[in-house]
Design a protein around this motif. Structure first.
Motif, PDB file in Angstrom:
ATOM      1  N   GLY A  95      11.354  18.988 -15.614  1.00 20.93           N
ATOM      2  CA  GLY A  95      12.190  20.380 -14.874  1.00 20.93           C
ATOM      3  C   GLY A  95      12.664  19.434 -13.695  1.00 20.93           C
ATOM      4  N   GLU A  96      13.382  20.916 -12.551  1.00 20.85           N
ATOM      5  CA  GLU A  96      13.976  20.477 -11.698  1.00 20.85           C
ATOM      6  C   GLU A  96      12.901  19.261 -10.898  1.00 20.85           C
ATOM      7  OE1 GLU A  96      14.510  23.929  -9.303  1.00 20.85           O
ATOM      8  OE2 GLU A  96      15.402  24.393 -10.900  1.00 20.85           O
ATOM      9  N   ARG A  97      11.959  18.968 -10.973  1.00 20.24           N
ATOM     10  CA  ARG A  97      10.812  17.507  -9.889  1.00 20.24           C
ATOM     11  C   ARG A  97      11.672  16.267 -10.952  1.00 20.24           C
ATOM     12  NH1 ARG A  97       5.114  20.634 -10.090  1.00 20.24           N
ATOM     13  NH2 ARG A  97       4.657  18.250  -8.870  1.00 20.24           N
ATOM     14  N   ALA A  98      11.467  16.473 -12.357  1.00 18.97           N
ATOM     15  CA  ALA A  98      11.798  14.755 -12.246  1.00 18.97           C
ATOM     16  C   ALA A  98      13.719  14.350 -12.908  1.00 18.97           C
ATOM     17  CB  ALA A  98      11.506  15.319 -13.927  1.00 18.97           C
ATOM     18  N   ASP A  99      14.214  15.553 -12.724  1.00 17.70           N
ATOM     19  CA  ASP A  99      15.253  15.551 -12.561  1.00 17.70           C
ATOM     20  C   ASP A  99      15.342  14.581 -10.740  1.00 17.70           C
ATOM     21  OD1 ASP A  99      16.132  16.703 -14.667  1.00 17.70           O
ATOM     22  OD2 ASP A  99      16.570  18.201 -14.409  1.00 17.70           O
TER      23      ASP A  99
ATOM     24  N   GLY B  33       0.875  -1.223  -0.052  1.00 13.77           N
ATOM     25  CA  GLY B  33      -0.103  -0.072   0.186  1.00 13.77           C
ATOM     26  C   GLY B  33       0.719   0.972   0.112  1.00 13.77           C
ATOM     27  N   ILE B  34       2.229   0.901   1.291  1.00 10.74           N
ATOM     28  CA  ILE B  34       2.878   2.197   1.072  1.00 10.74           C
ATOM     29  C   ILE B  34       3.832   2.543  -0.420  1.00 10.74           C
ATOM     30  CG2 ILE B  34       4.915   3.274   2.076  1.00 10.74           C
ATOM     31  CD1 ILE B  34       4.032   2.148   5.048  1.00 10.74           C
ATOM     32  N   PHE B  35       3.985   1.468  -0.890  1.00 11.58           N
ATOM     33  CA  PHE B  35       4.784   1.275  -2.004  1.00 11.58           C
ATOM     34  C   PHE B  35       3.692   2.676  -3.731  1.00 11.58           C
ATOM     35  CE2 PHE B  35       7.754   0.139  -4.523  1.00 11.58           C
ATOM     36  CZ  PHE B  35       9.282   0.533  -4.010  1.00 11.58           C
ATOM     37  N   GLN B  36       2.973   2.178  -3.481  1.00  5.07           N
ATOM     38  CA  GLN B  36       1.895   2.092  -4.864  1.00  5.07           C
ATOM     39  C   GLN B  36       1.779   3.308  -4.594  1.00  5.07           C
ATOM     40  OE1 GLN B  36       0.193   0.805  -7.276  1.00  5.07           O
ATOM     41  NE2 GLN B  36       0.176   2.501  -7.040  1.00  5.07           N
ATOM     42  N   LEU B  37       1.974   4.786  -3.252  1.00  2.00           N
ATOM     43  CA  LEU B  37       0.818   6.002  -2.899  1.00  2.00           C
ATOM     44  C   LEU B  37       2.960   6.439  -3.770  1.00  2.00           C
ATOM     45  CD1 LEU B  37      -0.878   5.065   0.056  1.00  2.00           C
ATOM     46  CD2 LEU B  37      -1.864   6.294  -1.982  1.00  2.00           C
ATOM     47  N   ALA B  38       3.983   5.796  -2.976  1.00  2.00           N
ATOM     48  CA  ALA B  38       5.020   6.336  -3.098  1.00  2.00           C
ATOM     49  C   ALA B  38       5.199   6.231  -4.608  1.00  2.00           C
ATOM     50  CB  ALA B  38       5.558   5.950  -2.336  1.00  2.00           C
ATOM     51  N   TRP B  39       4.690   4.966  -4.875  1.00  2.00           N
ATOM     52  CA  TRP B  39       5.248   4.928  -6.659  1.00  2.00           C
ATOM     53  C   TRP B  39       4.125   6.414  -7.275  1.00  2.00           C
ATOM     54  CZ3 TRP B  39       7.920   3.501 -10.188  1.00  2.00           C
ATOM     55  CH2 TRP B  39       7.543   3.273 -11.747  1.00  2.00           C
ATOM     56  N   ASP B  40       3.395   6.952  -7.140  1.00  2.00           N
ATOM     57  CA  ASP B  40       2.178   6.893  -7.604  1.00  2.00           C
ATOM     58  C   ASP B  40       2.656   9.074  -7.672  1.00  2.00           C
ATOM     59  OD1 ASP B  40       0.147   5.563  -8.623  1.00  2.00           O
ATOM     60  OD2 ASP B  40      -1.502   6.092  -6.875  1.00  2.00           O
ATOM     61  N   ALA B  41       2.796   9.193  -6.088  1.00  2.00           N
ATOM     62  CA  ALA B  41       3.980  10.410  -5.875  1.00  2.00           C
ATOM     63  C   ALA B  41       5.002  11.078  -7.067  1.00  2.00           C
ATOM     64  CB  ALA B  41       4.234  10.897  -4.573  1.00  2.00           C
ATOM     65  N   ALA B  42       5.773   9.366  -6.779  1.00  2.00           N
ATOM     66  CA  ALA B  42       7.127   9.737  -8.203  1.00  2.00           C
ATOM     67  C   ALA B  42       6.810  10.246  -8.887  1.00  2.00           C
ATOM     68  CB  ALA B  42       8.320   8.741  -7.627  1.00  2.00           C
ATOM     69  N   LEU B  43       6.112   9.189  -9.173  1.00  2.00           N
ATOM     70  CA  LEU B  43       5.215   9.471 -11.209  1.00  2.00           C
ATOM     71  C   LEU B  43       5.315  10.550 -11.363  1.00  2.00           C
ATOM     72  CD1 LEU B  43       5.536   7.475 -13.717  1.00  2.00           C
ATOM     73  CD2 LEU B  43       3.273   6.748 -12.515  1.00  2.00           C
ATOM     74  N   ALA B  44       4.020  11.596 -10.354  1.00  2.00           N
ATOM     75  CA  ALA B  44       3.581  12.462 -10.262  1.00  2.00           C
ATOM     76  C   ALA B  44       4.962  13.807 -11.034  1.00  2.00           C
ATOM     77  CB  ALA B  44       2.475  13.113  -9.470  1.00  2.00           C
ATOM     78  N   GLU B  45       5.695  13.646 -10.080  1.00  2.00           N
ATOM     79  CA  GLU B  45       7.662  14.087  -9.745  1.00  2.00           C
ATOM     80  C   GLU B  45       7.741  14.031 -11.128  1.00  2.00           C
ATOM     81  OE1 GLU B  45       8.368  16.610  -7.465  1.00  2.00           O
ATOM     82  OE2 GLU B  45       5.850  16.082  -6.644  1.00  2.00           O
TER      83      GLU B  45
ATOM     84  N   VAL C  69      13.553  13.183  -8.906  1.00  2.00           N
ATOM     85  CA  VAL C  69      13.337  11.226  -8.749  1.00  2.00           C
ATOM     86  C   VAL C  69      14.335  11.328  -9.089  1.00  2.00           C
ATOM     87  CG1 VAL C  69      11.615  12.128  -8.084  1.00  2.00           C
ATOM     88  CG2 VAL C  69      11.178  11.681 -10.593  1.00  2.00           C
ATOM     89  N   LEU C  70      14.557  11.210 -10.507  1.00  2.00           N
ATOM     90  CA  LEU C  70      15.508  10.612 -11.329  1.00  2.00           C
ATOM     91  C   LEU C  70      17.064  10.319 -10.837  1.00  2.00           C
ATOM     92  CD1 LEU C  70      14.147  11.791 -15.181  1.00  2.00           C
ATOM     93  CD2 LEU C  70      14.467   9.472 -14.276  1.00  2.00           C
ATOM     94  N   ALA C  71      17.141  10.936  -9.606  1.00  2.23           N
ATOM     95  CA  ALA C  71      18.544  11.732  -8.642  1.00  2.23           C
ATOM     96  C   ALA C  71      18.282  10.197  -7.772  1.00  2.23           C
ATOM     97  CB  ALA C  71      18.927  12.833  -9.126  1.00  2.23           C
ATOM     98  N   GLY C  72      17.098   9.973  -7.711  1.00  2.00           N
ATOM     99  CA  GLY C  72      16.863   9.133  -6.047  1.00  2.00           C
ATOM    100  C   GLY C  72      16.463   9.976  -5.425  1.00  2.00           C
ATOM    101  N   LYS C  73      15.758  11.321  -5.209  1.00  3.75           N
ATOM    102  CA  LYS C  73      15.066  12.465  -3.893  1.00  3.75           C
ATOM    103  C   LYS C  73      13.909  12.201  -4.692  1.00  3.75           C
ATOM    104  CE  LYS C  73      19.289  14.806  -4.052  1.00  3.75           C
ATOM    105  NZ  LYS C  73      20.123  16.209  -4.871  1.00  3.75           N
ATOM    106  N   PHE C  74      12.909  11.506  -3.599  1.00  5.22           N
ATOM    107  CA  PHE C  74      12.073  10.302  -3.596  1.00  5.22           C
ATOM    108  C   PHE C  74      11.024  11.525  -3.022  1.00  5.22           C
ATOM    109  CE2 PHE C  74      14.450   6.942  -5.524  1.00  5.22           C
ATOM    110  CZ  PHE C  74      13.565   6.661  -6.281  1.00  5.22           C
TER     111      PHE C  74
END
Length: 163
Positions: free
Chosen positions: A88-92, A71-83, A94-99
């Protein structure tokens, strides 16, 4: 490399990094498989997960932890995917591992429907409602047949805004 292929590889890399960022996921032997925006968790069987050696049956605590993590992972995935999709910087980031911060359980109820056998167990989360601060989810776990659930969980999770 086409934009679509690059986007898919970014999502795969992001999923691997998210999984590696939580040591308990590795400790329990949980992996996640992505199909679109839906994740399927797999609790890989290990003899250490047996709670009742006479049956043998998976320990209820391992099953409950697996449901909560899924459950936690699906919600965290949704948030990271939105980023990632924001670009821009938000995508950069999460791609750098800052979730974004992981959601925190407010309450969760487990229903154990049948004994988990000594084999791999799968789970998926369905987000029933997601507000700005709280998400309500239903998580289902099964082994051989999706129609024969071994456990379910329903829970509310606090969504922590990104700093």
């Amino acid at each position: 490399m086409s934009a679509a292929v690059e986007y898919q590889s970014q999502r795969e890399a992001m999923l691997r990094a998210m999984t590696q960022s939580i040591p308990y996921v590795d400790f329990l032997g949980i992996t996640f498989d992505r199909r679109g925006d839906e994740l399927t968790g797999c609790l890989h069987y290990s003899p250490e997960l047996i709670g009742n050696p006479i049956l043998p049956a998976l320990h209820g605590g391992a099953t409950g932890a697996f449901l909560e993590i899924t459950g936690i992972f699906q919600l965290a995935w949704d948030a990271a995917l939105a980023e990632l999709n924001a670009g821009g910087e938000r995508a950069d980031a999460v791609l750098a591992g800052k979730f974004p911060p992981h959601p925190k359980p407010v309450d969760i109820t487990f229903n154990y429907l049948r004994s988990g056998k000594p084999r791999d167990t799968y789970a998926r989360t369905r987000v029933l409602r997601k507000g700005r601060r709280v998400a309500n989810v239903m998580i289902e776990a099964w082994q051989d047949e999706r129609s024969k659930l071994i456990a379910t969980a329903s829970g509310n999770f606090l969504l922590t805004p990104a700093p």
